[in-house]
Design a protein around this motif. Structure first.
Motif, mmCIF file in Angstrom:
data_model
loop_
_atom_site.group_PDB
_atom_site.id
_atom_site.type_symbol
_atom_site.label_atom_id
_atom_site.label_comp_id
_atom_site.label_asym_id
_atom_site.label_seq_id
_atom_site.Cartn_x
_atom_site.Cartn_y
_atom_site.Cartn_z
ATOM 1 N N GLU A 271 0.811 -1.210 0.000
ATOM 2 C CA GLU A 271 0.000 0.000 0.000
ATOM 3 C C GLU A 271 0.849 1.267 0.000
ATOM 4 N N VAL A 272 1.790 1.318 -0.950
ATOM 5 C CA VAL A 272 2.622 2.514 -1.093
ATOM 6 C C VAL A 272 2.216 3.267 -2.351
ATOM 7 N N ASN A 273 2.610 4.504 -2.415
ATOM 8 C CA ASN A 273 2.258 5.398 -3.507
ATOM 9 C C ASN A 273 2.844 4.901 -4.829
ATOM 10 N N GLN A 274 1.980 4.663 -5.807
ATOM 11 C CA GLN A 274 2.409 4.181 -7.123
ATOM 12 C C GLN A 274 3.173 5.252 -7.904
ATOM 13 N N ALA A 275 3.046 6.518 -7.515
ATOM 14 C CA ALA A 275 3.674 7.613 -8.262
ATOM 15 C C ALA A 275 5.152 7.806 -7.924
ATOM 16 N N ARG B 216 26.949 -3.810 -14.247
ATOM 17 C CA ARG B 216 25.647 -4.331 -13.830
ATOM 18 C C ARG B 216 24.586 -3.235 -13.887
ATOM 19 N N LEU B 217 23.342 -3.668 -13.977
ATOM 20 C CA LEU B 217 22.207 -2.755 -14.050
ATOM 21 C C LEU B 217 21.188 -3.180 -12.998
ATOM 22 N N THR B 218 20.744 -2.217 -12.186
ATOM 23 C CA THR B 218 19.832 -2.505 -11.084
ATOM 24 C C THR B 218 18.582 -1.658 -11.228
ATOM 25 N N LEU B 219 17.421 -2.277 -11.033
ATOM 26 C CA LEU B 219 16.164 -1.542 -10.936
ATOM 27 C C LEU B 219 15.774 -1.566 -9.464
ATOM 28 N N LEU B 220 15.678 -0.377 -8.878
ATOM 29 C CA LEU B 220 15.407 -0.238 -7.455
ATOM 30 C C LEU B 220 14.077 0.462 -7.261
ATOM 31 N N ASP B 221 13.293 -0.040 -6.322
ATOM 32 C CA ASP B 221 12.039 0.606 -5.954
ATOM 33 C C ASP B 221 12.214 1.208 -4.569
ATOM 34 N N PRO B 222 12.474 2.514 -4.478
ATOM 35 C CA PRO B 222 12.658 3.150 -3.171
ATOM 36 C C PRO B 222 11.422 3.063 -2.280
ATOM 37 N N ALA B 223 10.247 2.906 -2.880
ATOM 38 C CA ALA B 223 9.006 2.853 -2.104
ATOM 39 C C ALA B 223 8.897 1.566 -1.290
#
Length: 152
Positions: A101-105, A117-124
């Motif tokens: 339930e975190v902000n999708q924006a 290397r390549l990283t995709l990070l979701d700070p939320a």
């Protein structure tokens, strides 16, 4: 008596099944990443970030995905067609946001590191995916998002 072997040529997997499989794989990876981050496994220290882009991903009514720079609001790329790997990764990460339930924006961070290397990070949510784990061809699908705007 017919002894011919059955032919599997022309056998097709429905697109929806393929997307579900990719999404399931991405969810499994997020589960493993959460397991690693919880301290049950150790991982190598990250190499220094050489490029970091904050990106938002928006679904469009035509089925495409707009990749938008969070810093200036410009469209970096429009992903059309199947793009199963990108869609699977993004669906898994969006699902995790809905669960927590975190902000999708809140923008994601795409990070290119000094060691390639390549990283995709979701700070939320704190989730991360080290994209090189999926092979060179899949990494390229995300690496193009790091190019300066107007360069394809």
């Amino acid at each position: 008596m017919n002894t011919a072997q059955p032919s599997h040529r022309g056998m097709r997997i429905p697109k929806s099944l393929a997307l579900i499989a990719v999404g399931g794989l991405a969810a499994l990876i997020l589960f493993v990443a959460d397991f690693v981050d919880s301290g049950k496994l150790t991982r190598e220290t990250d190499a220094q970030a050489v490029i970091t882009k904050q990106l938002r991903f928006e679904d469009r009514s035509d089925g495409s995905i707009a990749v938008i720079s969070a810093t200036d609001g410009r469209v970096v790329k429009v992903i059309e067609g199947e793009a199963g790997f990108v869609r699977g990764i993004l669906r898994a990460m969006a699902r995790e946001r809905r669960i927590k339930e975190v902000n999708q924006a809140i923008p994601f961070e795409l990070i290119a590191r000094a060691d390639g290397r390549l990283t995709l990070l979701d700070p939320a949510t704190g989730n991360r995916i080290d994209l090189e784990s999926f092979g060179k061809d899949n990494v390229i699908e995300f690496a193009v998002l790091l190019k300066p705007q107007g360069v394809q």
